[in-house]
Design a protein around this motif. Structure first.
Motif, short mmCIF file in Angstrom:
data_model
loop_
_atom_site.label_atom_id
_atom_site.label_comp_id
_atom_site.label_asym_id
_atom_site.label_seq_id
_atom_site.Cartn_x
_atom_site.Cartn_y
_atom_site.Cartn_z
N ASP A 75 39.73 48.57 42.52
CA ASP A 75 39.64 49.66 41.53
C ASP A 75 40.49 50.83 42.00
OD1 ASP A 75 38.91 51.09 39.34
OD2 ASP A 75 36.87 51.53 40.03
N ILE A 76 41.79 50.64 41.96
CA ILE A 76 42.71 51.64 42.51
C ILE A 76 42.66 52.93 41.70
CG2 ILE A 76 45.13 52.15 43.00
CD1 ILE A 76 45.53 49.16 43.43
N ALA A 77 42.62 52.81 40.39
CA ALA A 77 42.66 54.01 39.54
C ALA A 77 41.27 54.50 39.16
CB ALA A 77 43.46 53.70 38.27
N GLY A 78 40.21 53.83 39.57
CA GLY A 78 38.85 54.26 39.23
C GLY A 78 38.42 53.88 37.83
N THR A 79 39.20 53.03 37.15
CA THR A 79 38.86 52.66 35.76
C THR A 79 37.65 51.73 35.71
OG1 THR A 79 40.47 50.86 35.91
CG2 THR A 79 41.22 52.94 34.97
N TYR A 80 37.52 50.85 36.71
CA TYR A 80 36.41 49.89 36.68
C TYR A 80 35.08 50.57 36.94
CZ TYR A 80 39.71 46.02 36.53
OH TYR A 80 40.68 45.13 36.15
N GLN A 81 35.09 51.63 37.72
CA GLN A 81 33.83 52.28 38.05
C GLN A 81 33.11 52.76 36.79
OE1 GLN A 81 34.22 55.57 40.74
NE2 GLN A 81 32.02 55.95 40.85
N ALA A 82 33.86 53.34 35.87
CA ALA A 82 33.27 53.83 34.61
C ALA A 82 32.75 52.67 33.77
CB ALA A 82 34.30 54.64 33.83
N LYS A 83 33.53 51.57 33.72
CA LYS A 83 33.09 50.41 32.96
C LYS A 83 31.80 49.82 33.53
CE LYS A 83 37.70 48.85 31.47
NZ LYS A 83 38.68 47.73 31.56
N ILE A 84 31.80 49.71 34.85
CA ILE A 84 30.63 49.11 35.50
C ILE A 84 29.39 49.95 35.27
CG2 ILE A 84 29.61 48.59 37.76
CD1 ILE A 84 32.44 47.66 38.62
N GLN A 85 29.52 51.28 35.40
CA GLN A 85 28.37 52.15 35.17
C GLN A 85 27.86 52.01 33.74
OE1 GLN A 85 29.87 56.02 36.28
NE2 GLN A 85 29.38 55.75 38.46
N ALA A 86 28.78 51.87 32.78
CA ALA A 86 28.37 51.70 31.38
C ALA A 86 27.62 50.38 31.19
CB ALA A 86 29.59 51.77 30.46
N LEU A 87 28.13 49.32 31.81
CA LEU A 87 27.49 48.02 31.68
C LEU A 87 26.12 48.00 32.38
CD1 LEU A 87 30.59 45.69 32.20
CD2 LEU A 87 29.27 45.98 30.09
N GLN A 88 26.02 48.67 33.51
CA GLN A 88 24.73 48.75 34.21
C GLN A 88 23.72 49.52 33.37
OE1 GLN A 88 26.13 50.37 37.98
NE2 GLN A 88 25.67 48.42 39.01
N LYS A 89 24.16 50.59 32.73
CA LYS A 89 23.25 51.35 31.87
C LYS A 89 22.82 50.51 30.68
CE LYS A 89 22.84 55.70 29.30
NZ LYS A 89 22.26 55.04 28.13
N LYS A 90 23.76 49.72 30.14
CA LYS A 90 23.43 48.86 29.03
C LYS A 90 22.37 47.82 29.43
CE LYS A 90 25.41 45.38 25.93
NZ LYS A 90 26.61 44.55 25.63
N ALA A 91 22.54 47.25 30.63
CA ALA A 91 21.56 46.27 31.11
C ALA A 91 20.20 46.91 31.30
CB ALA A 91 22.05 45.65 32.43
N LEU A 92 20.20 48.15 31.80
CA LEU A 92 18.93 48.85 31.99
C LEU A 92 18.24 49.10 30.65
CD1 LEU A 92 16.99 50.26 33.94
CD2 LEU A 92 18.34 52.34 33.67
#
Length: 958
Positions: free
Chosen positions: A286-303
């Motif tokens: 995740d060089i540009a930090g783009t995946y971090q935002a996606k992952i957080q969104a997906l984790q929130k969705k799972a919650l």
């Protein structure tokens, strides 16, 4: 002529030696491969994601180059021979303890040779690598890898090197993905740019995955700037682009893998694992930090999905509870515990405790109602028995005088206002009249054929037999019509003497003979002969047979026959028939006590524990407090929901015979079992003047005293789950975790031993946070030293207090699986043979009901005994006493495990089941052995030979 192909050796053992997999993982893969013979072990290792395809190919390549030796024996693969636990020394601790490993059994010469061969394999591989190291490395081919497995919740260390997760939907073919890898070309020359670039290229080229590239990126960025305007600018820029593209593609690839796996876990209701799966995404991608935002969104969705899922599940659970479908609610709520998110798991855990108590209450209430109904039926049957005996005598008086009309009137009069049970008894007498009438109808038919002839018939007149001769005209309306001096006279057909009925039986059809002969004997009062004949007559004489069998006179005369018949039924395990015979005998005063004992045991074998306890209560009322009676009561209430009933019975018995030490000790033990230690203490206060039972009672006094003292220093945490109540001073999370773990163990026990369970019985487990605290409690409870010369105790089971005790040691779960079996067995069998108890407990160290696993440590011990010519025969093990077992400490744990494992693994578990059933029936060790291996039964010598072969060959499947 072509040569036959050689079977390819598996890479599994080599992978174990190289530390890529554990011996246990190899063993599991071997078991899986055995169930799918169409696949090789290497394929199974890849399918289970224990090895990657390139790892398999690499090891095979090195094996082929170095001509590695064949795979070692099973023993070497699974671990070195050794002893464990309390088995570490012949004079180790007594039954009920587990110790740390402190010694190993001697190893065989063969084992050391195999270990040496295995040690050479990586050395040979290294030699081969060095031999080829001077050659120019070829351009790397495009590699493929199967999607690696996603273990739940990795540690920080694991995240560094473990491949990312992946998922494949059921039914879809397994797709292999291209391995992304960059090979940078080196620059020619000795300039600073070329030198630094070549160093960076060496680093990149030595790395297997793009997630390792990030630390080199800063060097590459600096070289792009440094190379501008030089002859290497384009090569550096292109190379840097390849590295960035590889990182980007690998990021997309891994993100896709984890996304699929996360979706699969969410679909299975394991939202916590779905959220944690994103922790496997390497930050280096995740060089540009783009995946971090996606992952957080997906984790929130799972919650959010988890919250919606749990709310619906909880609503459905509450609906089931309201409709009293508690078992269904319990199963559904268990799915809530699998969500894996603390917020929901903690709530589900709390509700599970409430639901468990509700289920216990419902079961207890149902059992108490059944018991009350049983006692009502028992009292009603007593009244019916009294009424039947009274009515039977009067009824038979009418019948013997042939006053059948008077008998009918008598029965009709008694019906008025009678209870349903008495009406039923009267109805059985009315059936007797009907069958007598049917008998006289047959006699009438025979006489009708003699119309117009002079006959001589025997009649009953004033209790005497009178013969009369006359011209028979007809038989009409139950009367004999005859002529005297041309005058037509009649006499009731029922006035015929029993001898006349017997004469007509001989002259009539053969199929009526037994019935009429039996009726003649019945009317004459010959119940013994009547019973034999009427029983042979079949269904048309059922009422007469039942009446005879209830006759006191008949029963008293035939008591020896009924006792012999009951004994035969018991021997053949025909428990219902045995109960019928014992029930008849209970009406005879001189036989009642022994008949109640026999019927109680028969009820027990039918799992009718209420019947058992009720009969024992009657025995208590007759002052039968013998040890066999008390032992049977203890077995019955332990395997039913009748603990409260047993306490009341012992309280009454204690009041009746207060100086009986056995009754007092059992009452105190019951108070301790329900953990009412204060009542136990109060009861023991009355034991000062008792004669006998001193040692047992003094031990109880000590245990009650310890139980009333605080067990844990500091705060105590408690948890309930399923059948288990856990207390600990570690933490609430630990208490909950261990309660759930032990209930899973319990579920495995009940699958292996599918017998009637006491579904309200609670199992108690204490777990201390430290070894010192545990030792202190052990010393206080047992008075023994937990730290002897042969090791330290990890856990033990105390039968008198019905509690399992241990401490938060590494590997405590395996020990609890062992000791928990002793706790489970304790409420089936009062005095289980030690070999069977320890052998099955050792079996559960590695196995479950669903997966039978080899126990290498136990096997190596048994094999060492075999090699040393010290292995006892199978018969000696079955008959082994506790003293003989303990004389060799740990060694007989191995031989006992080996016997149990062989019976199960070779498909002969039913032999162990029958042995267990014999022990549950109350048979001692010798009787249980004879029940399985007696004359005409299992051949123990043949089984012994096959078992020894299994130990010798390391193969328990035959």
């Amino acid at each position: 002529m072509s040569q036959p192909a050689m079977s390819r050796r598996s890479v599994g053992p080599i992978a174990v030696q190289l530390g890529l997999i554990t011996p246990e993982q190899l063993q599991a893969a071997q078991a899986a491969q055995a169930r799918a013979p169409g696949r090789s072990l290497d394929q199974t290792l890849v399918d289970q994601r224990l090895l990657t395809p390139d790892q398999v190919r690499s090891i095979q390549h090195e094996m082929n180059k170095s001509a590695a030796p064949a795979a070692p024996s099973r023993v070497s693969v699974q671990g070195k021979p050794g002893l464990k636990g309390s088995e570490a020394h012949p004079s180790g601790p007594s039954h009920g303890t587990r110790r740390k490993v402190v010694a190993t059994a001697p190893t065989s010469r063969k084992t050391w040779v195999l270990a040496g061969v295995m040690g050479l394999i990586p050395v040979l591989g290294l030699v081969g690598y060095l031999a080829l190291g001077t050659k120019k490395a070829p351009e790397p081919p495009v590699e493929v890898v199967k999607k690696p497995v996603l273990p739940p919740g990795p540690t920080k260390d694991q995240k560094k090197d473990v491949a990312p997760p992946t998922g494949t939907k059921a039914g879809e073919p397994k797709v292999e993905d291209l391995r992304i890898r960059v090979t940078l070309r080196k620059l020619v020359g000795h300039s600073d740019v070329a030198t630094r670039w070549n160093a960076a290229a060496d680093k990149i080229n030595s790395m297997r995955d793009p997630e390792q590239y990030k630390p080199v990126l800063s060097d590459l960025v600096a070289l792009v700037e440094l190379s501008k305007g030089t002859e290497h600018a384009e090569d550096v820029r292109d190379g840097f682009g390849e590295v960035r593209d590889a990182i980007k593609k690998r990021g997309e690839q891994v993100f896709g893998y984890i996304s699929d796996e996360s979706s699969r876990l969410s679909s299975a209701g394991k939202f916590g694992d779905a959220i944690k799966s994103w922790e496997w995404f390497p930050g280096n991608l995740d060089i540009a930090g783009t995946y971090q935002a996606k992952i957080q969104a997906l984790q929130k969705k799972a919650l959010d999905e988890a919250r919606t899922y749990y709310v619906k599940l909880k609503t459905d659970v509450e609906t089931l509870i309201k409709t009293e479908k508690l078992d269904e609610a319990h199963l559904l709520l268990e799915r809530g515990l699998e969500i894996g998110i603390d917020e929901f798991v903690n709530d589900a855990q709390t509700r599970m405790v409430d639901l468990t108590l509700m289920r216990d209450g419902a079961l207890k209430k149902a059992e108490e109602e059944r018991l009350a109904q049983f006692e009502r039926e028992k009292e009603a049957s007593k009244e019916v028995a009294k009424a039947a005996a009274l009515y039977q005598s009067q009824f038979m008086d009418f019948v013997s005088r042939r006053n059948f009309e008077g008998a009918k009137a008598f029965l009709a009069k008694q019906r008025a206002g009678a209870s349903a049970e008495v009406v039923q008894a009267l109805g059985s007498m009315e059936k007797v009249l009907d069958e007598i009438g049917a008998g006289f109808d047959l006699v009438a038919k025979n006489l009708s054929d003699q119309g117009g002839k002079t006959v001589s018939l025997a009649f009953l007149e004033n209790g005497q037999q009178k013969n009369r001769s006359f011209m028979l005209k007809a038989v009409r309306d139950g009367k004999i019509v005859y002529l005297v001096e041309n005058r037509e006279l009649t006499v009731p057909l029922s006035d015929l003497h029993s001898s006349e009925i017997a004469k007509q039986a001989a002259a009539g059809p053969k199929e009526d003979k037994d019935f009429l002969d039996g009726l003649a004997r019945f009317l004459d009062g010959g119940f013994d002969e009547a019973h034999v004949l009427l029983t042979s007559a079949g269904a048309r004489a059922q009422g007469l047979v039942a009446f005879v069998e209830k006759s006191t006179v008949f029963l008293e005369r035939n008591a020896p026959v009924m006792k012999e018949r009951a004994a035969r039924h018991v021997k053949d395990k025909e428990w219902e028939r045995a109960i019928q015979e014992f029930t008849k005998l209970t009406s005879i005063a001189s036989e009642r006590k022994e008949a109640l004992r026999g019927r109680a045991r028969a009820y027990y074998q039918l799992n009718n524990f209420m019947g058992t306890v009720t009969d024992i209560e009657s025995l208590f009322e007759m002052d039968d407090f013998s040890e066999p009676t008390i032992d049977l009561l203890n077995q019955a209430f332990k395997r039913s929901a009748l603990i409260d009933k047993a306490i009341r019975m012992y309280e009454k018995a204690n009041a009746r015979v207060p100086k009986n030490a056995s009754i007092l000790a059992n009452l105190v033990a019951l108070y301790m079992q329900i953990h009412d230690f204060q009542k136990a203490k109060d009861t023991l206060g009355r034991a000062k003047d008792l004669q006998g039972g001193g040692q047992q009672l003094s031990q109880l006094v000590h245990l009650v005293t310890v139980a009333l003292e605080p067990a844990f220093p500091g705060k105590t945490f408690k948890a309930q789950f399923g059948r288990y109540d856990v207390e600990t001073n570690v933490s609430q999370e630990y208490a909950t975790k261990m309660a759930r773990f032990m209930d899973k163990v319990y579920q495995s026990y009940i699958k292996v031993f599918p017998y009637k369970k006491n579904e309200t019985l609670r199992f108690h487990l204490k777990l201390f946070s430290s070894e010192g605290e545990f030792f202190s409690y052990y010393k206080r409870s047992t008075g023994a030293d937990p730290q002897g010369p042969y090791g330290k105790i990890l856990a033990y089971y105390m039968s008198l207090t019905k509690e399992l005790v241990g401490w938060n040691a590494d590997g405590i779960e395996e020990t609890l699986q062992h000791e928990g079996l002793h706790q489970y067995f304790d409420y089936f069998i009062s005095d289980c043979p030690i070999w069977f108890n320890e052998g099955y407990a050792s079996f559960f160290e590695t196995s479950t009901a669903d997966e039978v696993k080899f126990n290498p440590g136990r096997h190596n011990t048994a094999k060492w005994l075999y090699v040393q010519n010290q292995l006892p025969s199978m018969k000696e093990i079955f008959m082994m006493s506790g003293d003989v077992f303990r004389a060799k400490g740990a060694l007989h744990y191995g031989s006992s495990w080996s016997v149990v494992y062989w019976f199960v693994k070779s498909g002969r578990k039913q032999v162990l089941d029958r042995y267990f059933e014999a022990l549950m029936e109350g048979k001692d060790q010798q009787q249980a052995f004879d029940a399985i291996f007696g004359a005409g039964k299992e051949n123990i010598d043949e089984l012994d030979a096959k078992w020894r072969k299994a130990i010798r060959t390391d193969n328990y499947d035959e």
